[in-house]
Design a protein around this motif. Sequence first.
Motif, mmCIF file in Angstrom:
data_model
loop_
_atom_site.group_PDB
_atom_site.id
_atom_site.type_symbol
_atom_site.label_atom_id
_atom_site.label_comp_id
_atom_site.label_asym_id
_atom_site.label_seq_id
_atom_site.Cartn_x
_atom_site.Cartn_y
_atom_site.Cartn_z
ATOM 1 N N LYS A 1 0.835 -1.269 0.048
ATOM 2 C CA LYS A 1 -0.215 -0.012 -0.171
ATOM 3 C C LYS A 1 1.015 1.162 0.023
ATOM 4 N N CYS A 2 0.678 2.145 -0.858
ATOM 5 C CA CYS A 2 1.342 3.400 -0.839
ATOM 6 C C CYS A 2 1.208 4.205 0.475
ATOM 7 N N GLU A 3 2.262 4.634 0.817
ATOM 8 C CA GLU A 3 2.015 5.328 2.215
ATOM 9 C C GLU A 3 1.458 6.848 2.083
ATOM 10 N N LYS A 4 1.281 7.162 0.883
ATOM 11 C CA LYS A 4 0.939 8.366 0.564
ATOM 12 C C LYS A 4 -0.554 8.653 0.353
ATOM 13 N N CYS A 5 -0.965 7.800 -0.720
ATOM 14 C CA CYS A 5 -2.159 7.908 -1.224
ATOM 15 C C CYS A 5 -3.194 6.742 -0.771
ATOM 16 N N GLY A 6 -2.306 5.534 -0.488
ATOM 17 C CA GLY A 6 -3.063 4.258 0.199
ATOM 18 C C GLY A 6 -3.534 3.498 -0.919
ATOM 19 N N TYR B 1 6.012 3.911 -1.803
ATOM 20 C CA TYR B 1 5.178 4.827 -2.442
ATOM 21 C C TYR B 1 4.750 4.260 -3.846
ATOM 22 N N CYS B 2 3.730 4.534 -4.312
ATOM 23 C CA CYS B 2 3.480 4.385 -5.853
ATOM 24 C C CYS B 2 4.275 5.215 -6.620
ATOM 25 N N LEU B 3 4.403 4.945 -7.758
ATOM 26 C CA LEU B 3 5.206 5.581 -9.011
ATOM 27 C C LEU B 3 5.016 7.184 -8.868
ATOM 28 N N SER B 4 3.630 7.354 -9.071
ATOM 29 C CA SER B 4 3.403 8.715 -9.159
ATOM 30 C C SER B 4 3.503 9.529 -8.082
ATOM 31 N N ASP B 5 3.464 9.009 -6.647
ATOM 32 C CA ASP B 5 3.711 9.769 -5.469
ATOM 33 C C ASP B 5 5.420 9.752 -5.468
ATOM 34 N N LEU B 6 6.127 8.848 -6.050
ATOM 35 C CA LEU B 6 7.313 9.002 -5.791
ATOM 36 C C LEU B 6 8.139 10.142 -6.725
HETATM 37 ZN ZN LIG Z 1 0.519 6.885 -3.951
#
Ligand SMILES: [Zn+2]
Length: 119
Positions: free
Chosen positions: A88-93, A109-114
Amino acid sequence: MLDFPIKTLNTIKRILLRQQRDIEKNIAEFEQEDPVKSPALVESSEPGTDSFIADSHAKIMVLQQQLKQTSQSIGRALSKIRKGTYGKCEKCGKQIEIGRLLAMPIARYCLSDLKKIAK
Ligand SMILES: [Zn+2]
């Protein structure tokens, strides 16, 4: 609960455990190479190698620090697997791309949040 194929999760767990084992081995090896922590190395060295000793000690400390950080990230990922929150992305879930997790199992994090964080 995330939609994570159990087989993929087991593969990632294996990768993480192996990486952690390797890192612990590396940390222990650096410990032995550190002249400050290995009196035997210091005794056998020539006079005037003090700066060499200090240099290698400093380098080893930096490398060990990096390894310890990675080891912590691995520990964090493994505990997430146990809790069922892994991937799970720690930013957007949202769920992190599986391909990305396989390439880098400690990804948080997912790629877009990274990309946003890296900016
Ligand atoms: Zn994310």
